[in-house]
Motif scaffolding. Structure first.
Motif, PDB file in Angstrom:
ATOM      1  N   LYS A 292      60.867  34.107  27.968  1.00 35.14           N
ATOM      2  CA  LYS A 292      59.762  33.670  28.827  1.00 35.14           C
ATOM      3  C   LYS A 292      60.334  33.120  30.132  1.00 35.14           C
ATOM      4  O   LYS A 292      61.285  32.327  30.096  1.00 35.14           O
ATOM      5  CB  LYS A 292      59.017  32.551  28.073  1.00 35.14           C
ATOM      6  N   PRO A 293      59.781  33.538  31.282  1.00 36.53           N
ATOM      7  CA  PRO A 293      60.318  33.024  32.538  1.00 36.53           C
ATOM      8  C   PRO A 293      60.068  31.519  32.699  1.00 36.53           C
ATOM      9  O   PRO A 293      59.061  30.992  32.212  1.00 36.53           O
ATOM     10  CB  PRO A 293      59.543  33.797  33.613  1.00 36.53           C
ATOM     11  N   LEU A 294      60.982  30.872  33.401  1.00 34.42           N
ATOM     12  CA  LEU A 294      60.876  29.424  33.614  1.00 34.42           C
ATOM     13  C   LEU A 294      59.508  29.031  34.150  1.00 34.42           C
ATOM     14  O   LEU A 294      58.922  28.044  33.721  1.00 34.42           O
ATOM     15  CB  LEU A 294      61.944  28.971  34.622  1.00 34.42           C
ATOM     16  N   ILE A 295      58.981  29.827  35.075  1.00 43.03           N
ATOM     17  CA  ILE A 295      57.708  29.441  35.710  1.00 43.03           C
ATOM     18  C   ILE A 295      56.562  29.475  34.702  1.00 43.03           C
ATOM     19  O   ILE A 295      55.616  28.686  34.798  1.00 43.03           O
ATOM     20  CB  ILE A 295      57.410  30.340  36.947  1.00 43.03           C
ATOM     21  N   GLN A 296      56.657  30.337  33.686  1.00 40.74           N
ATOM     22  CA  GLN A 296      55.590  30.374  32.678  1.00 40.74           C
ATOM     23  C   GLN A 296      55.624  29.127  31.795  1.00 40.74           C
ATOM     24  O   GLN A 296      54.571  28.588  31.429  1.00 40.74           O
ATOM     25  CB  GLN A 296      55.679  31.644  31.832  1.00 40.74           C
ATOM     26  N   TYR A 297      56.836  28.658  31.481  1.00 39.94           N
ATOM     27  CA  TYR A 297      56.926  27.390  30.745  1.00 39.94           C
ATOM     28  C   TYR A 297      56.223  26.279  31.537  1.00 39.94           C
ATOM     29  O   TYR A 297      55.491  25.458  30.979  1.00 39.94           O
ATOM     30  CB  TYR A 297      58.381  26.978  30.516  1.00 39.94           C
ATOM     31  N   ALA A 298      56.464  26.248  32.852  1.00 43.47           N
ATOM     32  CA  ALA A 298      55.889  25.176  33.684  1.00 43.47           C
ATOM     33  C   ALA A 298      54.366  25.282  33.733  1.00 43.47           C
ATOM     34  O   ALA A 298      53.644  24.282  33.609  1.00 43.47           O
ATOM     35  CB  ALA A 298      56.474  25.244  35.093  1.00 43.47           C
ATOM     36  N   VAL A 299      53.858  26.506  33.878  1.00 43.31           N
ATOM     37  CA  VAL A 299      52.403  26.701  33.935  1.00 43.31           C
ATOM     38  C   VAL A 299      51.768  26.330  32.592  1.00 43.31           C
ATOM     39  O   VAL A 299      50.734  25.658  32.535  1.00 43.31           O
ATOM     40  CB  VAL A 299      52.070  28.151  34.368  1.00 43.31           C
ATOM     41  N   GLU A 300      52.396  26.717  31.505  1.00 44.55           N
ATOM     42  CA  GLU A 300      51.840  26.386  30.182  1.00 44.55           C
ATOM     43  C   GLU A 300      51.863  24.871  29.946  1.00 44.55           C
ATOM     44  O   GLU A 300      50.943  24.318  29.345  1.00 44.55           O
ATOM     45  CB  GLU A 300      52.599  27.129  29.079  1.00 44.55           C
ATOM     46  N   GLU A 301      52.913  24.220  30.439  1.00 51.72           N
ATOM     47  CA  GLU A 301      52.972  22.751  30.309  1.00 51.72           C
ATOM     48  C   GLU A 301      51.811  22.123  31.093  1.00 51.72           C
ATOM     49  O   GLU A 301      51.174  21.172  30.611  1.00 51.72           O
ATOM     50  CB  GLU A 301      54.319  22.249  30.845  1.00 51.72           C
ATOM     51  N   ALA A 302      51.535  22.662  32.266  1.00 55.49           N
ATOM     52  CA  ALA A 302      50.426  22.145  33.075  1.00 55.49           C
ATOM     53  C   ALA A 302      49.093  22.391  32.369  1.00 55.49           C
ATOM     54  O   ALA A 302      48.231  21.500  32.306  1.00 55.49           O
ATOM     55  CB  ALA A 302      50.450  22.801  34.459  1.00 55.49           C
TER      56      ALA A 302
ATOM     57  N   LYS B  74      40.583   9.374  38.488  1.00 57.44           N
ATOM     58  CA  LYS B  74      40.093  10.751  38.667  1.00 57.44           C
ATOM     59  C   LYS B  74      40.935  11.690  37.812  1.00 57.44           C
ATOM     60  O   LYS B  74      42.157  11.545  37.778  1.00 57.44           O
ATOM     61  CB  LYS B  74      40.260  11.169  40.135  1.00 57.44           C
ATOM     62  N   PRO B  75      40.336  12.674  37.127  1.00 59.87           N
ATOM     63  CA  PRO B  75      41.152  13.585  36.311  1.00 59.87           C
ATOM     64  C   PRO B  75      42.064  14.441  37.201  1.00 59.87           C
ATOM     65  O   PRO B  75      41.706  14.724  38.352  1.00 59.87           O
ATOM     66  CB  PRO B  75      40.116  14.445  35.592  1.00 59.87           C
ATOM     67  N   ILE B  76      43.193  14.816  36.660  1.00 62.39           N
ATOM     68  CA  ILE B  76      44.138  15.641  37.429  1.00 62.39           C
ATOM     69  C   ILE B  76      43.895  17.094  37.059  1.00 62.39           C
ATOM     70  O   ILE B  76      44.116  17.491  35.914  1.00 62.39           O
ATOM     71  CB  ILE B  76      45.579  15.201  37.142  1.00 62.39           C
ATOM     72  N   LYS B  77      43.418  17.847  38.011  1.00 63.71           N
ATOM     73  CA  LYS B  77      43.028  19.229  37.735  1.00 63.71           C
ATOM     74  C   LYS B  77      43.903  20.245  38.472  1.00 63.71           C
ATOM     75  O   LYS B  77      43.804  21.439  38.226  1.00 63.71           O
ATOM     76  CB  LYS B  77      41.557  19.444  38.154  1.00 63.71           C
ATOM     77  N   LYS B  78      44.705  19.764  39.438  1.00 63.46           N
ATOM     78  CA  LYS B  78      45.487  20.707  40.245  1.00 63.46           C
ATOM     79  C   LYS B  78      46.979  20.423  40.121  1.00 63.46           C
ATOM     80  O   LYS B  78      47.384  19.260  40.071  1.00 63.46           O
ATOM     81  CB  LYS B  78      45.085  20.601  41.718  1.00 63.46           C
ATOM     82  N   ALA B  79      47.759  21.501  40.095  1.00 62.47           N
ATOM     83  CA  ALA B  79      49.215  21.340  40.073  1.00 62.47           C
ATOM     84  C   ALA B  79      49.843  22.240  41.119  1.00 62.47           C
ATOM     85  O   ALA B  79      49.392  23.373  41.345  1.00 62.47           O
ATOM     86  CB  ALA B  79      49.774  21.678  38.698  1.00 62.47           C
ATOM     87  N   VAL B  80      50.872  21.717  41.753  1.00 65.06           N
ATOM     88  CA  VAL B  80      51.632  22.459  42.767  1.00 65.06           C
ATOM     89  C   VAL B  80      52.977  22.850  42.150  1.00 65.06           C
ATOM     90  O   VAL B  80      53.644  22.009  41.531  1.00 65.06           O
ATOM     91  CB  VAL B  80      51.851  21.577  44.020  1.00 65.06           C
ATOM     92  N   PHE B  81      53.336  24.109  42.329  1.00 68.32           N
ATOM     93  CA  PHE B  81      54.619  24.616  41.831  1.00 68.32           C
ATOM     94  C   PHE B  81      55.457  25.063  43.032  1.00 68.32           C
ATOM     95  O   PHE B  81      55.233  26.162  43.553  1.00 68.32           O
ATOM     96  CB  PHE B  81      54.396  25.806  40.885  1.00 68.32           C
ATOM     97  N   PRO B  82      56.373  24.223  43.504  1.00 65.03           N
ATOM     98  CA  PRO B  82      57.197  24.664  44.637  1.00 65.03           C
ATOM     99  C   PRO B  82      58.246  25.661  44.141  1.00 65.03           C
ATOM    100  O   PRO B  82      59.088  25.318  43.310  1.00 65.03           O
ATOM    101  CB  PRO B  82      57.869  23.360  45.121  1.00 65.03           C
ATOM    102  N   VAL B  83      58.151  26.871  44.610  1.00 60.61           N
ATOM    103  CA  VAL B  83      59.094  27.914  44.167  1.00 60.61           C
ATOM    104  C   VAL B  83      59.722  28.605  45.374  1.00 60.61           C
ATOM    105  O   VAL B  83      60.029  29.788  45.342  1.00 60.61           O
ATOM    106  CB  VAL B  83      58.401  28.946  43.221  1.00 60.61           C
TER     107      VAL B  83
END
Ligand code: UTP
Length: 290
Positions: free
Chosen positions: A36-46, A3-12
């Motif tokens: 750039k804030p750390l969380i934006q790097y993570a979202v862009e990676e996702a 199944k494709p992975i479409k959702k990501a969880v970011f525990p903050v």
């Protein structure tokens, strides 16, 4: 086909005590690396790995994260009025579309396993990703995209791992490795924060996971583990033997930005990657003549 992975969880939801006083009134995940804030790097990676739904598990004092992924009417109007159209477009490009972000609160910081469990109603019967924004990876192919490729082959759980000095195993979840196939290592067991003499290897998990939804069955028990926290590693360990579980030795360099030295190193490494900054940083470092 997996199944494709479409959702990501970011525990903050963590308190970021290692980064006080910076994190007293500002979320650790909003600390900037270069600009750039750390969380934006993570979202862009996702996003680069095909993720379409972004679920943030927040806590008190984390509202700056919600604002960051929202449109800023004043800022956008101002940029438009000043004719800064490129800047305006650049500011909007990385914001997920309306209805694609969700926020839920971890009411008490009971551990990473508990934070992931708080996202359970946003995940249906599907594999999903977890990204810890304080782990920043500099790589040619984004770390999560590398892992998605492994998941498509193995159709199970995948964690990103790297070798750490044996004296550091007590800071990580450590794997008991089985069969090796290139960068992909079968996992026979997992231990959270083992003492160096008890660690089954030095291959340690960093903050990138692809998990099967069954993990929630184990997390629901709310069992406490190392440091009296509800550990994600303990629930992951219970899935071994029931479904495929692999570690991916990712290509790239990981920086622990929850730690001061890792954060400073990340700033230098990411600045050196930027054409407009590289020369200035290099000449500054050379002039230090250490
Ligand atoms: P850390 O172990 O870095 O803890 O959490 P922390 O509280 O953020 O920081 P320090 O150690 O006090 O400086 C690893 C990741 O797990 C999340 C954190 O936000 C971080 O991304 N986390 C941890 C939660 O979301 N909830 C928790 O209860 C614990």
């Amino acid at each position: 086909m997996a199944k494709p992975i479409k959702k990501a969880v970011f525990p903050v939801g963590g308190l970021g005590t290692r980064f006080l006083p910076a994190t007293k009134a500002m979320p650790k995940e909003m600390l900037p690396v270069v600009d750039k804030p750390l969380i934006q790097y993570a979202v862009e990676e996702a996003q680069a790995a095909g993720i379409e739904e972004f679920i943030f598990v927040t806590g008190r004092g984390k509202s700056a994260i919600e604002d960051h992924f929202d449109h800023s009417f004043e800022l956008e109007t101002l940029l438009k009025e000043r004719g800064k159209i490129d800047e305006l477009e650049a500011q909007k490009a990385w914001i997920p579309p309306a209805g694609h972000t969700a926020y839920t609160r971890q009411q008490e910081p009971l551990g990473l396993g508990h934070a992931v469990w708080c996202a359970r109603h946003f995940i249906e019967d599907e594999p999903f990703a977890v990204l810890l924004a304080d782990d920043l990876v500099l790589s040619d192919t984004p770390c999560l995209a590398q892992m998605v490729e492994v998941h498509q082959r193995t159709k199970g759980n995948v964690v990103a791992v790297m070798d750490v000095p044996r004296e550091h195993t007590s800071r990580y979840g450590v794997i008991d490795p089985g069969a090796v196939d290139g960068d992909c290592v079968e996992i026979r067991g997992l231990v959270e924060k083992p003492a160096p003499e008890e660690a089954p290897s030095t291959l340690s998990i960093i903050g990138r996971y692809i998990l099967m939804p069954e993990v929630f069955e184990h997390l629901s028990k709310g069992e406490r583990g190392a440091s009296n926290e509800i550990q994600l590693t303990d629930s992951m360990a219970q899935m071994i033997g029931h479904q495929p579980f692999h570690a991916h030795r990712f290509e790239g360099v990981r920086f622990d930005c929850g730690d001061k030295i890792g954060f400073l190193q990340a700033n230098i490494a990411f600045a050196l990657e930027r054409e407009e900054l590289r020369e200035g940083v290099v000449s500054f470092l050379k002039a230090l003549d250490l």
